[in-house]
Motif scaffolding. Structure first.
Motif, PDB file in Angstrom:
ATOM      1  N   TYR A 139       0.859  -1.171   0.000  1.00 15.41           N
ATOM      2  CA  TYR A 139       0.000   0.000   0.000  1.00 15.41           C
ATOM      3  C   TYR A 139       0.896   1.222   0.000  1.00 15.41           C
ATOM      4  O   TYR A 139       1.729   1.368   0.888  1.00 15.41           O
ATOM      5  CB  TYR A 139      -0.868  -0.042   1.264  1.00 15.41           C
ATOM      6  N   PRO A 140       0.775   2.094  -1.019  1.00 16.95           N
ATOM      7  CA  PRO A 140       1.664   3.248  -1.057  1.00 16.95           C
ATOM      8  C   PRO A 140       1.144   4.332  -0.113  1.00 16.95           C
ATOM      9  O   PRO A 140      -0.050   4.620  -0.092  1.00 16.95           O
ATOM     10  CB  PRO A 140       1.571   3.692  -2.515  1.00 16.95           C
ATOM     11  N   VAL A 141       2.040   4.905   0.689  1.00 15.40           N
ATOM     12  CA  VAL A 141       1.625   5.984   1.574  1.00 15.40           C
ATOM     13  C   VAL A 141       2.761   6.996   1.652  1.00 15.40           C
ATOM     14  O   VAL A 141       3.889   6.642   1.972  1.00 15.40           O
ATOM     15  CB  VAL A 141       1.202   5.440   2.959  1.00 15.40           C
ATOM     16  N   ASN A 142       2.477   8.236   1.297  1.00 14.59           N
ATOM     17  CA  ASN A 142       3.495   9.281   1.171  1.00 14.59           C
ATOM     18  C   ASN A 142       4.680   8.747   0.353  1.00 14.59           C
ATOM     19  O   ASN A 142       4.509   8.345  -0.771  1.00 14.59           O
ATOM     20  CB  ASN A 142       3.938   9.783   2.543  1.00 14.59           C
ATOM     21  N   ASP A 143       5.849   8.692   0.968  1.00  8.34           N
ATOM     22  CA  ASP A 143       7.001   8.172   0.220  1.00  8.34           C
ATOM     23  C   ASP A 143       7.273   6.719   0.547  1.00  8.34           C
ATOM     24  O   ASP A 143       8.259   6.152   0.093  1.00  8.34           O
ATOM     25  CB  ASP A 143       8.266   8.990   0.569  1.00  8.34           C
ATOM     26  N   ASP A 144       6.419   6.150   1.371  1.00  5.15           N
ATOM     27  CA  ASP A 144       6.693   4.800   1.854  1.00  5.15           C
ATOM     28  C   ASP A 144       5.782   3.784   1.168  1.00  5.15           C
ATOM     29  O   ASP A 144       4.801   4.146   0.513  1.00  5.15           O
ATOM     30  CB  ASP A 144       6.475   4.757   3.379  1.00  5.15           C
ATOM     31  N   GLU A 145       6.161   2.518   1.290  1.00  7.57           N
ATOM     32  CA  GLU A 145       5.322   1.437   0.776  1.00  7.57           C
ATOM     33  C   GLU A 145       5.146   0.430   1.904  1.00  7.57           C
ATOM     34  O   GLU A 145       6.124  -0.120   2.393  1.00  7.57           O
ATOM     35  CB  GLU A 145       6.022   0.748  -0.402  1.00  7.57           C
ATOM     36  N   ILE A 146       3.908   0.214   2.314  1.00  4.38           N
ATOM     37  CA  ILE A 146       3.666  -0.695   3.436  1.00  4.38           C
ATOM     38  C   ILE A 146       3.299  -2.068   2.892  1.00  4.38           C
ATOM     39  O   ILE A 146       2.296  -2.233   2.192  1.00  4.38           O
ATOM     40  CB  ILE A 146       2.514  -0.178   4.330  1.00  4.38           C
ATOM     41  N   CYS A 147       4.123  -3.031   3.237  1.00  2.00           N
ATOM     42  CA  CYS A 147       3.896  -4.402   2.797  1.00  2.00           C
ATOM     43  C   CYS A 147       2.746  -5.019   3.570  1.00  2.00           C
ATOM     44  O   CYS A 147       2.795  -5.066   4.796  1.00  2.00           O
ATOM     45  CB  CYS A 147       5.153  -5.221   3.111  1.00  2.00           C
TER      46      CYS A 147
END
Lengths: 190, 191
Positions: B64-72
């Motif tokens: 799940y993309p969130v801001n500059d991060d990607e949460i697995c």
């Protein structure tokens, strides 16, 4: 094949076994290491306990044999009938089930994590034996076969036997591990 | 029949017993897709999921993309079924990406073909229901673990459930999945 290349291959096989034990098994919790998929099949620790029983005999027998032989090193690899027979029986590719001798059955071993420590220490010993073997004629030497001491393998064969036998049961331990997860992880990933 | 088709039938057959006719109809719906290279996407955000996938070989992550991060939020590998589930169910744009972590061989069945099977074969629908139940239980357990447990405990739970995962999935993604920094994971489990 020349014996130097042969020993080199055995060294990299042993390194791969050490890597697998450290990366894939050493970090597992006890519950997984002791999990028996079925009553009659071995847990991961039982696989290693079985190998430790073999190593206790063969590493000593190979060391003794190495002590008695000399050069010249790096000759064409020679094999004997009993050596070829023993090695092909143990090849991981040979899926035929082999019966375990009672005294090699890990049922009476401690089967705690120290089996893995012992196994890794034995691999260090094995690496030293492989190094020593580079300086002598490994086609010579007589290593009595564990179950019938009248029969003898040469040093090169005995080293190869130990390693293919380890590969066989490391593969078995991997299969057990994969089976353990297959029971628990949902097949559908969402 | 292809080996991978037999494996798919095996997944459905594990909980119900399909007749040869049912097995054949199920197998007919599945087709191979072009292979994926590492980092290729199976589905991107805002695309709508029209397939259910079976992984013949390889590994993937759902994130799940969130801001500059990607949460697995999930992984899949050999012999798993996978889809961007909310999009698959509601037929709305996906909020998730599914990306290959290694070269992948993939098979797929179109959602409409899959759902058409349900009308003809209640047993296939029942098997699918049970697969979803297991996935749901897994999600509930994971949610509880994330809300309740310390990073160490979360790590231990993952290890007991799928110890092989460290052989398949790069550590940084496992750290993300466990909601911890890669540094914390390294502290708990030195490489």
């Amino acid at each position: 094949m020349k014996t130097e290349a042969f020993l080199q291959a055995l060294k990299s096989d042993t390194a791969a076994i050490i890597g697998a034990v450290k990366n894939d098994f050493y970090t597992l919790p006890d519950a997984i290491l002791n999990h028996k998929p079925e009553v009659s099949t071995w847990s991961i620790l039982e696989c290693f306990a079985h190998l430790n029983l073999y190593n206790r005999y063969y590493l000593k027998a190979i060391e003794d044999a190495l002590f008695l032989v000399e050069g010249p090193a790096d000759q064409e690899v020679k094999t004997t009938w009993i050596g070829r027979k023993s090695i092909s029986m143990m090849q991981p590719g040979n899926r035929k089930k082999q019966k375990t001798f009672k005294r090699m059955d890990p049922v009476h071993s401690t089967k705690d994590r120290t089996e893995l420590d012992l196994f890794l220490r034995d691999q260090e010993k094995l690496m030293i034996l492989l190094q020593k073997a580079e300086r002598v004629n490994i086609n010579a030497g007589k290593v009595p076969v564990e179950f019938f001491k009248m029969l003898k393998m040469n040093i090169g064969e005995a080293l190869q036997f130990v390693i293919v036998h380890e590969q066989r049961h490391v593969l078995q331990a991997h299969t057990t591990l994969t089976g353990t997860h297959a029971l628990k992880m949902p097949v559908l990933s969402i | 029949m292809n080996q991978w088709k037999e494996k798919i039938i095996g997944i459905f057959n594990a909980t119900v017993s399909l007749t040869p006719g049912e097995q054949e109809s199920l197998a007919e719906g599945w087709h191979t897709k072009p292979s994926l290279k590492r980092n290729d996407f199976l589905i991107r955000k805002d695309e709508t999921e029209t397939n259910l996938f079976y992984i013949i070989s390889g590994s993937l992550r759902i994130y799940y993309p969130v801001n500059d991060d990607e949460i697995c939020v999930g992984f899949a590998y050999d012999h798993n079924l996978i889809c961007s589930y909310p999009s698959f169910i509601r037929q709305q744009p996906s909020a998730y990406y599914i990306q290959a972590l290694s070269a992948c061989e993939i098979a797929a069945i179109a959602r409409k073909d899959f759902y058409a099977l349900f009308d003809r074969f209640p047993k296939i629908e029942r098997a699918w229901r049970m697969l979803q139940e297991e996935a749901l239980v897994g999600k509930i357990e994971r949610e509880t673990e994330l809300l309740t447990f310390t990073p160490e405990e979360r790590y231990n739970r993952l290890m007991s459930r799928s110890p092989h995962i460290f052989r398949i999935i790069p550590r940084k993604y496992i750290a993300s999945y466990l909601r911890m920094t890669p540094e914390t994971l390294s502290r708990i489990r030195p490489s």
